[in-house]
Scaffold this active site. Structure first.
Site, PDB file in Angstrom:
ATOM      1  N   PHE A 178       0.830  -1.196   0.000  1.00 56.49           N
ATOM      2  CA  PHE A 178       0.000   0.000   0.000  1.00 56.49           C
ATOM      3  C   PHE A 178       0.870   1.254   0.000  1.00 56.49           C
ATOM      4  O   PHE A 178       1.864   1.326   0.734  1.00 56.49           O
ATOM      5  CB  PHE A 178      -0.866   0.067   1.268  1.00 56.49           C
ATOM      6  CG  PHE A 178      -1.824  -1.056   1.471  1.00 56.49           C
ATOM      7  CD1 PHE A 178      -3.135  -0.970   1.034  1.00 56.49           C
ATOM      8  CD2 PHE A 178      -1.427  -2.208   2.153  1.00 56.49           C
ATOM      9  CE1 PHE A 178      -4.034  -2.009   1.257  1.00 56.49           C
ATOM     10  CE2 PHE A 178      -2.317  -3.248   2.382  1.00 56.49           C
ATOM     11  CZ  PHE A 178      -3.620  -3.146   1.926  1.00 56.49           C
ATOM     12  N   ASP A 179       0.464   2.251  -0.774  1.00 54.68           N
ATOM     13  CA  ASP A 179       0.933   3.613  -0.563  1.00 54.68           C
ATOM     14  C   ASP A 179       0.258   4.124   0.711  1.00 54.68           C
ATOM     15  O   ASP A 179      -0.712   3.527   1.194  1.00 54.68           O
ATOM     16  CB  ASP A 179       0.560   4.460  -1.777  1.00 54.68           C
ATOM     17  CG  ASP A 179       1.006   5.907  -1.660  1.00 54.68           C
ATOM     18  OD1 ASP A 179       2.028   6.170  -0.994  1.00 54.68           O
ATOM     19  OD2 ASP A 179       0.322   6.778  -2.226  1.00 54.68           O
ATOM     20  N   PHE A 180       0.740   5.236   1.254  1.00 57.03           N
ATOM     21  CA  PHE A 180       0.152   5.755   2.498  1.00 57.03           C
ATOM     22  C   PHE A 180      -0.835   6.881   2.236  1.00 57.03           C
ATOM     23  O   PHE A 180      -2.042   6.715   2.410  1.00 57.03           O
ATOM     24  CB  PHE A 180       1.254   6.216   3.457  1.00 57.03           C
ATOM     25  CG  PHE A 180       0.722   6.655   4.793  1.00 57.03           C
ATOM     26  CD1 PHE A 180       0.282   5.725   5.708  1.00 57.03           C
ATOM     27  CD2 PHE A 180       0.661   8.010   5.133  1.00 57.03           C
ATOM     28  CE1 PHE A 180      -0.238   6.118   6.943  1.00 57.03           C
ATOM     29  CE2 PHE A 180       0.151   8.420   6.356  1.00 57.03           C
ATOM     30  CZ  PHE A 180      -0.299   7.475   7.267  1.00 57.03           C
ATOM     31  N   PHE A 200      -1.372  -0.910  -4.233  1.00 52.49           N
ATOM     32  CA  PHE A 200      -2.355   0.159  -4.313  1.00 52.49           C
ATOM     33  C   PHE A 200      -1.675   1.516  -4.161  1.00 52.49           C
ATOM     34  O   PHE A 200      -0.958   1.748  -3.172  1.00 52.49           O
ATOM     35  CB  PHE A 200      -3.392   0.013  -3.188  1.00 52.49           C
ATOM     36  CG  PHE A 200      -4.188  -1.254  -3.224  1.00 52.49           C
ATOM     37  CD1 PHE A 200      -5.326  -1.364  -4.006  1.00 52.49           C
ATOM     38  CD2 PHE A 200      -3.802  -2.346  -2.453  1.00 52.49           C
ATOM     39  CE1 PHE A 200      -6.073  -2.536  -4.025  1.00 52.49           C
ATOM     40  CE2 PHE A 200      -4.536  -3.520  -2.456  1.00 52.49           C
ATOM     41  CZ  PHE A 200      -5.673  -3.614  -3.250  1.00 52.49           C
ATOM     42  N   ASP A 237      -2.389   5.980  -5.142  1.00 49.88           N
ATOM     43  CA  ASP A 237      -3.339   6.961  -5.665  1.00 49.88           C
ATOM     44  C   ASP A 237      -2.786   7.765  -6.830  1.00 49.88           C
ATOM     45  O   ASP A 237      -3.515   8.551  -7.430  1.00 49.88           O
ATOM     46  CB  ASP A 237      -3.820   7.905  -4.561  1.00 49.88           C
ATOM     47  CG  ASP A 237      -2.718   8.817  -4.045  1.00 49.88           C
ATOM     48  OD1 ASP A 237      -1.557   8.352  -3.962  1.00 49.88           O
ATOM     49  OD2 ASP A 237      -2.999   9.981  -3.732  1.00 49.88           O
TER      50      ASP A 237
END
Length: 311
Positions: free
Chosen positions: A161-163, A280, A282
């Site tokens: 995951f990105d944060f 993932f 954004d």
């Protein structure tokens, strides 16, 4: 007694994410819905090829084999009709995927039914459906084209995951976009003790982290136990902005197996080593891998995608 669906980590997946529908979708584009229906009915016994999300979904479902409460579930959420979806359901059965619940919308987007199935995430290759789901306040991701590799001897599930804008809201990302890096760092120092509000995939992450803790306790009791779940956070942040990430995760009572603060370094350098079954982020500019071999998911949330926080 198995978990009720209200207590499970549920992922809704579109057939476009789970299987390779390129050929049948071309029929739809060139000849319309009626010819598409005829094509699918004529080929309903032909098993579909694996799609971008297939390796992730297969391993995600395998979590139930290690947890007696069966804490996860996948629901098929499809634009197909039950008739055209018959090929999809037969393909699910042929691969041995434990997917029994489905919604067939006959041409409409299924995202409105995410709360009905208690879904923490909706995966689709249909961009409009994903953006509409995010816009309605649901958690969704657009699977991007990649080369599908599914080593069946590899039982581990690796999720990255990105944060900002994924696990956390885009408050700090908004500062960075508007005021630049120096102001971003100043903002994070000022607010280091204040946790971020949850982002679109926070619920999924927290439920995976709970299973991770259960696995860790089991491994302490049984040295021969082989853990199946590995979680990574891969963020462009670096010091001093890393401290607020730690503050946020601590306030949620969760952590990741591996956390990387890259300071703008190309994320593919870490991804090529971690080899996630899904990543993932954004920002589309971060969703790159050598040879396109890592399954990437774009989460079109907030300021990084032309919106505002909470949009």
């Amino acid at each position: 007694m198995p978990f009720q669906i209200e207590n499970k980590l549920v992922i809704g997946v579109a057939s476009s994410a789970l299987f390779d529908l390129a050929e049948s979708h071309q029929v739809y584009l060139e000849s319309g819905p009626e010819e598409y229906r005829k094509y699918q009915e004529a080929h309903h016994d032909e098993i579909l090829g694996r799609g971008v999300a297939f390796p992730f979904i297969r391993r995600f479902l395998n979590i139930n084999r290690c947890f007696p409460q069966a804490p996860v579930e996948v629901v098929l959420l499809s634009r197909n009709s039950p008739e055209t979806g018959l090929r999809v359901m037969r393909s699910i059965a042929a691969y041995g995927l434990d997917i029994t619940r489905a919604a067939f919308m006959t041409g409409k987007s299924p995202y409105a039914y995410l709360p009905a199935f208690n879904a923490s995430l909706f995966l689709s290759a249909h961009e409009e459906d994903v953006r509409n789901a995010i816009g309605a306040g649901f958690s969704a991701g657009l699977v991007l084209p990649s080369t599908v590799a599914d080593d069946e001897t590899d039982i581990e599930l690796r999720v990255a995951f990105d944060f900002d804008g994924v696990l956390a809201d885009d408050e700090s990302e908004t500062v960075f976009k508007r005021d630049g890096l120096d102001e971003f760092h100043a903002h994070e120092r000022t607010h280091v003790a204040r946790p971020h509000s949850p982002g679109p995939l926070a619920d999924m992450f927290q439920k995976l982290a709970l299973m991770q803790r259960i696995e860790e306790r089991r491994a302490k009791r049984d040295p021969d136990y082989r853990k199946i779940l590995r979680i990574a956070i891969i963020t462009a942040r670096n010091a001093p902005a890393h401290e607020r990430v730690v503050t946020t995760l601590k306030s949620w009572g969760v952590s990741a197996n591996e956390t990387f603060f890259l300071g703008g370094m190309n994320k593919s350098r870490v991804l090529s080593v971690f080899k996630p079954h899904i990543f993932f982020d954004d920002q589309l500019s971060h969703l790159r891998s050598e040879g396109g071999t890592i399954p990437m998911v774009h989460v079109p949330f907030g300021v990084a995608n032309g919106g505002t926080r909470g949009a």
